[in-house]
Design an enzyme around this catalytic site. Structure first.
Site, PDB file in Angstrom:
ATOM      1  N   SER A 555      50.674  35.442  39.499  1.00 18.30           N
ATOM      2  CA  SER A 555      49.747  36.407  40.071  1.00 18.30           C
ATOM      3  C   SER A 555      49.332  35.925  41.467  1.00 18.30           C
ATOM      4  O   SER A 555      50.184  35.797  42.346  1.00 18.30           O
ATOM      5  CB  SER A 555      48.541  36.591  39.144  1.00 18.30           C
ATOM      6  OG  SER A 555      47.738  37.658  39.557  1.00 18.30           O
ATOM      7  N   HIS A 670      50.413  42.365  32.696  1.00 19.18           N
ATOM      8  CA  HIS A 670      50.266  41.335  33.717  1.00 19.18           C
ATOM      9  C   HIS A 670      50.542  39.940  33.175  1.00 19.18           C
ATOM     10  O   HIS A 670      50.830  39.026  33.931  1.00 19.18           O
ATOM     11  CB  HIS A 670      48.864  41.401  34.319  1.00 19.18           C
ATOM     12  CG  HIS A 670      48.692  40.526  35.515  1.00 19.18           C
ATOM     13  ND1 HIS A 670      49.551  40.556  36.600  1.00 19.18           N
ATOM     14  CD2 HIS A 670      47.777  39.571  35.814  1.00 19.18           C
ATOM     15  CE1 HIS A 670      49.162  39.674  37.492  1.00 19.18           C
ATOM     16  NE2 HIS A 670      48.093  39.063  37.047  1.00 19.18           N
TER      17      HIS A 670
END
Length: 696
Positions: A555, A670
């Site tokens: 991320s 995610h």
């Protein structure tokens, strides 16, 4: 790929970073999250890359070890106190790869094999409904915690379906609340009323793709009949409901939290006469309600009230509601420069704080009385990470997690009032840690700042620069990287002779908000300089060398990996780039990127754009550079960062002719994994790559 498109890719990649209307991004089609061409690209990359790693003779063993670890039945369950005097846990194992929500009494939980009562079997539900459900949590109505709002995601997206669930009967009640898939947030006001923010139709989501309109929704009425109680702005990040309750579950205040940026929020008291803005600084965070005191932390100085960045303080809620302008806050705790408040939680009568010093944890218990706040320290293990897993609103009990790099997790039951404590569960070791040692070192960054990092290494390590070393970091959003036990790291890496390193670089929260603020926007390069300083310090200490040094991050940490690739490729031989940001000139229009302007800056602002241009990996990839073969991984269902960043990184590397590996999980969100089997696969792929690059 046509010669024309290839030429365009090469031209854009070699051009100056500033975007030009005359030179559109030829990879823009990869931003269509489930577009046909984009998915065809992902499937082709998977077909090329997966055999490289899965045909490695070590992959099968890595996968088997990873699967055994992530599905082990003797893991410690994560448990929460519930108002029915039980402990509730969401659990996944080999038989429940999606998971099961269950409960047990505290006495029964102490047993080696508790008698769990199933509340909701997600595998059975997904099968019955032919849906790819991923658990995203449940919010239950105090004090009984019988009525719950269960959040279910299709494949791991941030967008969820919210469904009312009765924990006493284990059913979704007929006629209960159901809010269709959306990025949304809901809170119980009472048994028949929800405060909810969601997609209400065209124009009701922010530029960051989150809701900014909150409504009150009454049981038995359609969602369309919900009445508006708060409206923010489309340029905000989001608006969300917050309901503060006293120890008996009575509503003390209903709030609308308006996030005007990722780190700046307004708090509005919802009243019959309309919202009333509370006098809190934009960079402040409400932590809870204790004995009528509204507890909050500060992420900025508040000179008008004599408070500093990092302080923990409180308002008397009744006074604040009666006359917000006249109310005055009281300081509870001011950490020094070596400390940070990692967590704060409220039991029935206590405020409990996880306070870290030089990235090592402790827990303080505060009591409010006529003379103010008094503190005591709980007697818990030293030199460890300590987290507050759950706090009871029936009494002053806490569930705490204690861990370290080489110390298997232990779960403690503590009483914040009496100080009594006991170990509830201890996780068995997943690897042989007897041959390893943990050390903390400090590197000096370019501007002279000292940056700590942890090294987990064999006791008999030869300091000849030949140790295969994996360096992990994040460096953003005030997220701290504290010592933690990882069976996967130990079994798949340390037992094979590897060294594992975690860097506490700026941008994180290891030393409070100031440590985070030091790496924001125009100062972003300091985050990367810190990471390079740690890398160089490892090499200078002869723990490793560029040939044996690999790095990993996801991320925001994936962005860090991209910057390391483009700015200092000579330092590394392997880079695992997990669900990354990569195009920092275009990030505001991809996924939820607009919400992160507060962290990175805005490409529309000339000064901030110049800094973004200087490090954006996508625009800074160049021909003829000594880039190592990287491994990029992402998820189609990641509607937060968006797979476009990873796809575009791969496309540009391909255009330059660089070797790379790429895997896109068609599900997973995610976290890049929607269930435990996918988690094991992800781990096996990562370590197969690292072993090939650093140990062969």
């Amino acid at each position: 790929m046509t010669p024309t498109l290839l030429a365009a890719l090469l031209c854009v990649a070699a051009a100056p970073a500033r975007a030009s209307p005359a030179m559109p991004d030829p990879n823009a089609y990869l931003e269509e999250i489930e577009g046909d061409r984009a998915l065809a690209f992902a499937r082709a990359e998977n077909a090329r890359s997966l055999p490289v790693l899965q045909n490695d003779p070590r992959y099968a063993g890595l996968y088997a070890d990873a699967l055994a670890i992530v599905t082990a039945r003797d893991r410690i369950p994560g448990v929460d106190f519930a108002g029915d005097r039980t402990l509730r846990s969401f659990w996944q194992d080999a038989d429940h790869v999606r998971g099961v929500w269950r409960s047990a009494t505290p006495d029964d939980y102490r047993k080696p094999e508790p008698a769990w009562r199933t509340l909701l079997d997600l595998d059975a539900l997904a099968k019955a409904e032919k849906a790819n459900w991923v658990w995203k949590g449940a919010a239950c109505l105090p004090p009984a915690d019988r009525l719950c709002l269960v959040q279910l995601s299709d494949g791991g997206k941030d967008a969820v379906t919210v469904r009312e669930f009765d924990a006493s009967t284990g059913t979704f009640p007929a006629g209960g609340f159901v809010s269709p898939q959306s990025k949304q947030d809901a809170a119980w006001l009472d048994a028949d009323t929800l405060l909810i923010g969601r997609d209400w139709g065209p124009g009701t989501l922010t530029d960051s793709s989150y809701p900014y309109i909150l409504k009150a929704w009454t049981r038995g009425t359609p969602l369309s009949a919900a009445s508006e109680v708060f409206r923010g702005s489309r340029t905000d990040v989001t608006a969300a409901p917050m309901v503060l309750r006293d120890a008996d579950g009575r509503v003390a205040a209903a709030l609308a939290v308006r996030a005007v940026s990722f780190f700046e929020s307004e708090y509005h008291l919802l009243t019959d006469k309309g919202p009333v803005k509370l006098p809190l600084p934009l960079k402040s965070t409400i932590q809870g309600l204790v004995d009528g005191q509204l507890v909050f932390t500060l992420e900025q100085d508040w000179d008008a009230r004599g408070l500093k960045t990092g302080d923990l303080a409180a308002y008397d809620l009744a006074t604040l509601k009666a006359d917000p302008a006249a109310a005055r806050p009281q300081l509870i705790l001011r950490p020094d420069a070596s400390q940070s408040i990692e967590q704060a939680a409220a039991t029935r009568d206590r405020l409990v704080v996880a306070l870290y010093e030089n990235v090592k944890g402790a827990v303080l218990s505060f009591r409010h009385g006529p003379a103010g706040w008094t503190a005591s320290k709980l007697d818990l293990p030293k030199e460890a990470s300590i987290g507050i897993a759950s706090a009871s609103h029936d009494d002053d009990r806490l569930i705490l997690g204690v861990t370290g790099f080489l110390t298997p997790n232990t779960q403690w039951l503590a009483d914040a009032g009496s100080g009594a404590r006991e170990v509830l569960k201890t996780m068995p070791a997943r690897f042989d840690a007897s041959k390893h040692v943990v050390e903390q070192f400090w590197a000096t960054s370019r501007d002279g700042t000292r940056v700590p990092y942890f090294v987990v290494r064999p006791k008999d390590l030869k300091f000849d620069g030949q140790a295969p070393t994996l360096l992990y970091a994040y460096g953003g959003f005030q997220v701290s990287q504290t010592p933690a036990y990882s069976g996967a790291v130990g079994k798949l890496w340390l037992e094979r002779g590897g060294v594992y390193v975690v860097a506490n670089i700026r941008g994180g929260g290891e030393f409070g908000p100031a440590w985070h603020n030091a790496g924001l926007k125009l100062n972003r390069q300091k985050v990367y300089d810190d990471f390079f300083a740690v890398s160089e310090d490892l090499i200078a200490r002869k723990i490793t060398s560029p040939r044996r040094l690999g790095i990993m991050g996801g991320s925001n940490g994936g962005l860090l990996m991209g910057v390391a690739l483009t700015q200092r490729p000579e330092l590394y031989h392997a880079i695992v780039i997990q669900v990354p940001l990569f195009d920092m000139l275009g990030f505001t229009h991809i996924g939820a990127g607009a919400s992160w302007v507060g962290e990175y800056g805005d490409p529309a602002d000339p000064a901030e754009r110049a800094v973004l241009e200087s490090y954006s990996p996508y625009q800074n990839l160049r021909a003829g550079r000594p880039y190592p073969e990287v491994y990029i991984e992402t998820s189609t269902k990641d509607d937060r960062v968006h797979p476009a960043h990873a796809r575009k990184a791969a496309a540009r590397l391909k255009a330059f002719g660089y070797p790379y590996l790429y895997y896109e999980n068609i599900d997973g969100g995610h976290a890049a994994a929607a269930n435990l089997n996918e988690t094991a696969k992800r781990l096996a792929l990562e370590y197969a790559y690292l072993i090939r690059k650093l140990m062969d």
